[in-house]
Design a protein around this motif. Structure first.
Motif, PDB file in Angstrom:
ATOM      1  N   GLY A  75       0.815  -1.210   0.000  1.00  0.00           N
ATOM      2  CA  GLY A  75       0.000   0.000   0.000  1.00  0.00           C
ATOM      3  C   GLY A  75       0.845   1.256   0.000  1.00  0.00           C
ATOM      4  N   GLY A  76       0.547   2.181   0.932  1.00  0.00           N
ATOM      5  CA  GLY A  76       1.202   3.480   0.967  1.00  0.00           C
ATOM      6  C   GLY A  76       2.690   3.390   1.219  1.00  0.00           C
ATOM      7  N   LEU A  77       3.101   2.593   2.215  1.00  0.00           N
ATOM      8  CA  LEU A  77       4.527   2.406   2.481  1.00  0.00           C
ATOM      9  C   LEU A  77       5.114   1.361   1.542  1.00  0.00           C
ATOM     10  CD1 LEU A  77       4.346   2.331   6.390  1.00  0.00           C
ATOM     11  CD2 LEU A  77       5.398   4.141   5.016  1.00  0.00           C
ATOM     12  N   GLY A  78       4.319   0.336   1.253  1.00  0.00           N
ATOM     13  CA  GLY A  78       4.776  -0.735   0.373  1.00  0.00           C
ATOM     14  C   GLY A  78       5.126  -0.228  -1.018  1.00  0.00           C
ATOM     15  N   ALA A  90       8.052   1.314   9.674  1.00  0.00           N
ATOM     16  CA  ALA A  90       7.579   2.676   9.444  1.00  0.00           C
ATOM     17  C   ALA A  90       6.073   2.691   9.620  1.00  0.00           C
ATOM     18  CB  ALA A  90       7.961   3.169   8.052  1.00  0.00           C
ATOM     19  N   SER A  91       5.558   3.821  10.086  1.00  0.00           N
ATOM     20  CA  SER A  91       4.111   3.971  10.221  1.00  0.00           C
ATOM     21  C   SER A  91       3.779   5.444  10.052  1.00  0.00           C
ATOM     22  CB  SER A  91       3.641   3.447  11.586  1.00  0.00           C
ATOM     23  OG  SER A  91       4.391   4.019  12.633  1.00  0.00           O
ATOM     24  N   VAL A  92       2.563   5.699   9.587  1.00  0.00           N
ATOM     25  CA  VAL A  92       2.180   7.089   9.292  1.00  0.00           C
ATOM     26  C   VAL A  92       0.827   7.429   9.886  1.00  0.00           C
ATOM     27  CG1 VAL A  92       3.520   7.222   7.165  1.00  0.00           C
ATOM     28  CG2 VAL A  92       1.159   6.444   7.052  1.00  0.00           C
ATOM     29  N   PHE A  93       0.624   8.719  10.103  1.00  0.00           N
ATOM     30  CA  PHE A  93      -0.644   9.234  10.601  1.00  0.00           C
ATOM     31  C   PHE A  93      -0.784  10.669  10.129  1.00  0.00           C
ATOM     32  CE2 PHE A  93      -2.900  11.664  13.942  1.00  0.00           C
ATOM     33  CZ  PHE A  93      -4.115  11.017  13.927  1.00  0.00           C
ATOM     34  N   PRO A 151       3.246   8.874   3.105  1.00  0.00           N
ATOM     35  CA  PRO A 151       3.846   7.532   3.096  1.00  0.00           C
ATOM     36  C   PRO A 151       4.962   7.417   2.070  1.00  0.00           C
ATOM     37  CG  PRO A 151       1.587   7.465   2.250  1.00  0.00           C
ATOM     38  CD  PRO A 151       1.797   8.839   2.819  1.00  0.00           C
ATOM     39  N   GLU A 196       2.313  12.866   9.790  1.00  0.00           N
ATOM     40  CA  GLU A 196       3.486  12.452  10.556  1.00  0.00           C
ATOM     41  C   GLU A 196       3.871  11.000  10.308  1.00  0.00           C
ATOM     42  OE1 GLU A 196       3.458  13.664  14.746  1.00  0.00           O
ATOM     43  OE2 GLU A 196       1.752  14.915  14.221  1.00  0.00           O
TER      44      GLU A 196
END
Lengths: 401, 85
Positions: free
Chosen positions: A69-72, A181-184, A227, A187
């Motif tokens: 997805g977004g990070l992938g 990694a993670s996003v919100f 991301p 951030e």
């Protein structure tokens, strides 16, 4: 186990263990670059930190990416472009139109297709010199160890806490470092967990927050490029680990805020008391997917039911676990014992009485019910949705604060 | 550091969004530990009380816990996990 890339021969093999990236049972077999590969990777090979040998090392490396997805997207695109020789992708989703603003691995024509089909096509076009394996599945406690086997690094591009804890646990139990990694919204957080001597995700966050406390991208929204920024930082850490160069984000949590354009780094240490990677670990296998995520519910009463019971004069004992200051803002009565004082004031309550616990939204009171259950209060229930639900469904005169 | 310098609390992600604040100054004389700071903040911002168990505090950019002592001029960062990907 010796792992070779597709079509590999033993001619010219060299053995060079990587400082971070090789689990004890997996060694890299390096193969010389072909002429097209030398042309393709020339600008990267020019870097003394990479060189021919580093590029060969990348070519012999295997990375498992969980989530396409977004990070992938940036992970898969940049790792493939950089020449990571084998990429495994795990995802069970299909491309949705609402994914496209942040998932450039997929295109408009891919809407409705499996993300893996779309990703495979894109990555093959991007770099035909690497191999890509796809696993159309959720990453679960049943398949995690099998999927991870034979990889040098796992990159966590998932979108939920359950899978993040699972990725972390599988990483520590198998000795394969986890680039996280993670996003919100605006951030992101990036770190390397499960590397020798370094902390794991559980050292930083011992337990997942209960469902609903932290909004997902679907609920909280996310800036499309975010991301991308964070996933390319994550891909950079993967490459550093594989190459054994620079200072990886082991023992450091990188915080990125796009709005203020600030990067912060917080140092974190391995927790000797960590149940997973501590000195006396209590977790020695993957934990059941749902149970460890706090999904097991506490007994609940709805505001409608409580209102009925009060009208019929069979009201249960009401316990308010908010802070005293909140009492001034709104209240539906009951005894006030702030959550932080509850364990030391249990003697004020009757273990045999039916007890309904409330707070502002039902989160603190659910914790209170668990605490009460642990101390023999068998008839404690949580007021579902808390005062907020009471205001919305029963009495709009009670302010929502 | 002068004795009057406050403790600078920095909020991230969900806490920043829910409180509407990215930075809060606390009187160093009122909060001598991370736990005391969290209690004081939780009284003003209920969301901090809700999240308290899952907040990872860091003092002066180093991972801390509720017992970590605070002094005038310290920076306290309140970090919560985020799950998006």
């Amino acid at each position: 186990m010796t792992c070779t890339t597709a079509g590999a021969t033993s001619d010219g093999d060299r053995f060079l263990p990587s400082p971070y990236a090789s689990p004890s049972n997996h060694s890299l077999t390096l193969l010389p670059l072909s002429d097209p590969e030398k042309r393709r990777y020339g600008r990267q090979v020019l870097l003394p930190e990479v060189g021919i040998e580093g590029q060969e090392r990348l070519q012999a490396s295997r990375v498992l990416i969980v989530g396409a997805g977004g990070l992938g997207s940036p992970l898969a695109l940049y790792l493939a472009a950089a020449g990571v020789g084998h990429i495994s992708l795990v995802d069970d989703d299909v491309v949705d139109e609402s994914n496209l603003h942040r998932q450039p691995l997929h295109g408009t024509a891919d809407v409705g297709r499996s993300k893996l089909d779309s990703a495979l096509e894109r990555l093959k076009d991007l770099n035909p010199h690497i191999s890509v394996t796809t696993h159309a599945a959720r990453f679960t406690s049943e398949n995690a160890m099998g999927l991870l086997q034979g990889h040098d690094v796992i990159a966590d591009g998932t979108d939920n806490f359950q899978t993040r804890y699972l990725v972390n646990d599988a990483s520590v139990l198998s000795g394969v470092p986890n680039v996280h990694a993670s996003v919100f919204r605006f951030e992101g957080q990036v770190s390397v967990f499960g590397a020798p001597g370094g902390p794991c995700y559980r050292c930083l966050y011992p337990e997942p927050p209960p469902p609903g406390l932290v909004p997902s991208c679907a609920e909280g929204g996310v800036l499309g490029v975010l991301p991308g920024t964070v996933g390319t930082l994550q891909a950079t850490e993967v490459l550093k680990l594989l190459l054994g160069i620079g200072t990886p984000l082991i023992g450091r949590l990188l915080l990125y805020d796009a709005l203020s354009a600030n990067f912060d780094t917080v140092s974190i240490q391995r927790d000797p008391g960590c149940p997973l990677c501590g000195d006396q670990p209590s977790i020695d296998k993957l934990i059941d997917y749902d149970a460890f995520c706090g999904l097991e519910a506490v007994p609940e009463m709805t505001v409608v039911e409580l209102n009925d019971r009060q009208a019929r004069d069979t009201a249960p004992y009401l316990l308010d676990v908010r802070e005293p200051e909140e009492l001034q803002l709104a209240s539906i009565g009951g005894t006030l014992i702030p959550l932080g004082e509850l364990s030391s004031r249990l003697h004020e309550l009757n273990r045999d009485e039916e007890l309904v616990v409330y707070c502002r939204t039902g989160v603190r009171s659910a914790q209170a019910v668990r605490l009460l259950q642990d101390h023999g209060f068998g008839r404690a229930q949580n007021l579902k949705g808390g005062l907020r639900a009471w205001s919305l469904e029963i009495d709009p005169e009670i302010p929502i604060y | 550091m002068s004795a009057s310098e406050p403790v600078r609390v920095r909020l991230f992600s969900v806490l920043k969004e829910r409180t509407g604040q990215s930075e809060i100054l606390l009187d160093a004389g009122d909060v001598d530990s991370v736990g005391a700071a969290l209690s004081a903040l939780g009284r003003t911002y209920p969301v901090i009380a809700d999240y308290r168990r899952w907040i990872r505090p860091a003092v002066n950019r180093a991972y801390a816990d509720e017992d970590t002592l605070l002094k005038s001029g310290d920076e306290l960062a309140l970090i919560t996990p985020v799950s998006g990907g």
